[in-house]
Design an enzyme around this catalytic site. Structure first.
Site, short mmCIF file in Angstrom:
data_model
loop_
_atom_site.label_atom_id
_atom_site.label_comp_id
_atom_site.label_asym_id
_atom_site.label_seq_id
_atom_site.Cartn_x
_atom_site.Cartn_y
_atom_site.Cartn_z
N SER A 164 44.68 41.26 41.20
CA SER A 164 43.63 42.14 40.73
C SER A 164 42.34 41.85 41.46
O SER A 164 42.11 40.73 41.91
CB SER A 164 43.41 41.93 39.23
N LYS A 165 41.53 42.89 41.56
CA LYS A 165 40.31 42.72 42.35
C LYS A 165 39.30 41.82 41.63
O LYS A 165 38.33 41.40 42.22
CB LYS A 165 39.71 44.07 42.73
N ARG A 166 39.55 41.52 40.38
CA ARG A 166 38.68 40.58 39.67
C ARG A 166 38.83 39.18 40.25
O ARG A 166 37.90 38.40 40.24
CB ARG A 166 39.04 40.52 38.19
N LYS A 167 40.04 38.87 40.71
CA LYS A 167 40.30 37.49 41.13
C LYS A 167 40.50 37.34 42.63
O LYS A 167 40.35 36.25 43.17
CB LYS A 167 41.55 36.97 40.41
N GLU A 219 32.36 45.98 40.23
CA GLU A 219 33.79 46.26 40.14
C GLU A 219 34.06 47.75 39.92
O GLU A 219 35.07 48.28 40.34
CB GLU A 219 34.41 45.49 38.97
#
Ligand code: GLU
Length: 511
Positions: A267-270, A421
């Protein structure tokens, strides 16, 4: 796999032209997962002398953009994953953009209604919430079924007469097991009780993914659907739609999901997930393709470094291993290093560097920011080096001279991360609006608010505008630098993160 399933899969291969596809939605930056799935579809099609199709699934009109579509083309081409038919190339089965196929979906939805396989549902969102709550209150763990949604005839007629909005839903069994065959996993059993009476047409007349996907795969004569594991739960609905239409179903094959090092879905969060990030970081296209191929697949001789051509020659889908492959940046760095050192002549490396950053277009984009600050040509590289660096070499002391304390700086960086995000319009002006809004919410002067961002993004406060720098760096690279800066400042404990999330919600920034 049972003997019959093997036979069936084999018969398919010998009797028909293999046609595979990827069907990305053009929302946001092009995802590495799209490239990964594209690679396997391309290899499978070419191995069988077939075609590989690119279809744009842009039925989400609010989130789909032409820019994002263009980035899909550019990034897949950069990687060398070219397609035979697609919106930009044409072909015999077009249009290849779902937004141009509205009439087709309407027609097939109507056919399902006429045949009694689908129905118009006038239930309001509030009623749906109540129905779900009732099911839960009854201690049942199941999806919404057609019988839950039925209205009395009079009520239905009333809503029709009032011209109220409706959706078209498919009928689904109430219970029992659905068996779906997967090329790699064999027969998968799924429980019908958990499958909703899926919406096929939304109230704006646009199809959902499920209807559009099935209709298009059929009309485009797709023989094999190689897609991510996250779609397994959709398979029963799709299979049922094929049965309702009385169409042969393509062979499904769900590839293992790419995962973050903590095993969660990439995921783009991580992790940076945009292909553009990897391009901007200075990875070679060959190395990225090689790396994506190694995610869940191996060469018969187990060698780590191989080209797309090598893979096309040796491809065998059965060599995909189903354990969740971890997207590990150290491994990618190592592989990229091999490619740079072993596979490029000095001349080729010079060409790569020129194409990557030292080209006229890039210079023209960057120079307006630094020309006014230059006395000599030799000022150029030091003033712009941060734009072509991977991770900056910043330390905690770089932040200590700033006015705000560490906690406040971490808070600013984290809030910016969250805001970014969801920022699809990655342009200077949009960034400016975003950051001024946040500075105001923090009740800080813009200059003080931006100072930690300067260090995180440019390594110094003495750089040109940080919003221009972020616009040039792109969303993923900017966010990777903010994440790194937070780490450099000591990171955020779970407890602190909870407090930050609460404070973020209280700011009430809206979308
Ligand atoms: N539009 C879907 C996506 O964004 C396609 C999934 C599929 O391949 O069926 O991934």
């Amino acid at each position: 796999m049972t003997y019959n399933a093997v036979l069936l899969a084999w018969e398919r291969l010998v009797s028909m032209t293999v046609r595979t596809r990827i069907a990305p939605s053009p929302t946001g930056d092009p995802h590495v997962g799209t490239a990964y799935i594209a690679l396997f579809n391309l290899c499978f099609a070419k191995q069988h002398g077939g075609q590989f199709i690119l279809r744009i699934e842009d039925t989400d009109q609010l989130r789909s953009t032409a820019k994002s579509e263009q980035m899909i083309y550019d990034s897949l081409r950069w990687l060398g994953l070219d397609w035979d038919e697609g919106p930009d190339k044409g072909g015999d089965f077009g249009p290849y953009r779902q937004s141009e196929r509205g009439d087709i979906y309407q027609q097939y939805a109507q056919q399902l209604i006429d045949q009694g396989h689908a129905f118009k549902c006038y239930r309001t969102p509030k009623e749906l919430d109540e129905l779900r709550a009732e099911i839960k209150a009854d201690g049942e763990n199941r999806a919404l079924k057609p019988f839950d949604l039925l209205l009395s005839e009079a009520e239905q007629q009333q809503r029709v007469n009032d011209g109220q909005p409706f959706v078209v839903r498919m009928k689904v069994p109430e219970s029992g097991t659905c068996v779906v065959n997967d090329l790699l996993r064999g027969d998968i059993e799924l429980d019908w009780s958990m499958v909703d009476a899926q919406i096929l047409l939304k109230s704006d007349g646009m199809p959902t993914y499920h209807l559009a996907n099935v209709v298009d795969d059929h009309l485009m004569q797709i023989s094999h659907v190689l897609r991510g594991e996250e779609w397994i739960n959709s398979a029963p609905k799709h299979q049922l739609l094929y049965q309702y239409f009385d169409w042969p179903m393509p062979q499904l094959c769900h590839l293992p999901l790419l995962r973050n090092p903590d095993k969660s879905k990439l995921s783009k969060r991580k992790n940076p997930t945009s292909i553009l990030y990897y391009q901007r970081m200075g990875y070679l296209a060959e190395a990225v393709v090689n790396y994506l191929a190694r995610m869940g697949w191996s060469m018969p001789d187990e060698r780590e470094k191989f080209s797309l051509d090598d893979m096309l020659t040796a491809f065998d889908i059965q060599r995909v291993s189903l354990g969740g492959p971890i997207f590990d940046l150290d491994k990618l760095n190592w592989l990229n290093g091999l490619w740079i050192r072993e596979s490029l002549t000095t001349e080729q490396l010079a060409d790569q560097l020129t194409a990557w950053a030292l080209n006229r277009d890039n210079l023209l984009a960057v120079l307006p920011q630094v020309q006014a600050r230059m006395d000599t040509l030799s000022d150029f590289i030091p003033k712009t080096a941060f734009l072509v660096s991977g991770q900056l070499t910043i330390t905690e002391t770089d932040f200590t001279a700033l006015k705000l304390d560490t906690n406040e700086q971490v808070k600013i960086l984290q809030f910016c991360l969250w805001r970014f995000e969801n920022l699809n319009d990655w342009q200077r002006d949009a960034l400016f609006a975003e950051l001024s809004g946040l500075a105001e919410a923090f009740e800080l002067k813009l200059k003080d608010f931006l100072a930690p961002l300067f260090i995180a993004v440019a390594g110094t406060t003495a750089s040109f505008s940080v919003m221009d720098a972020m616009a040039l760096l792109g969303s993923d690279m900017t966010r990777a630098r903010l994440r790194y800066a937070i780490e450099v400042l000591g990171g955020v404990s779970k407890k602190q993160m909870k407090a930050l999330e609460r404070a973020y919600r209280c700011l009430n920034l809206g979308q």
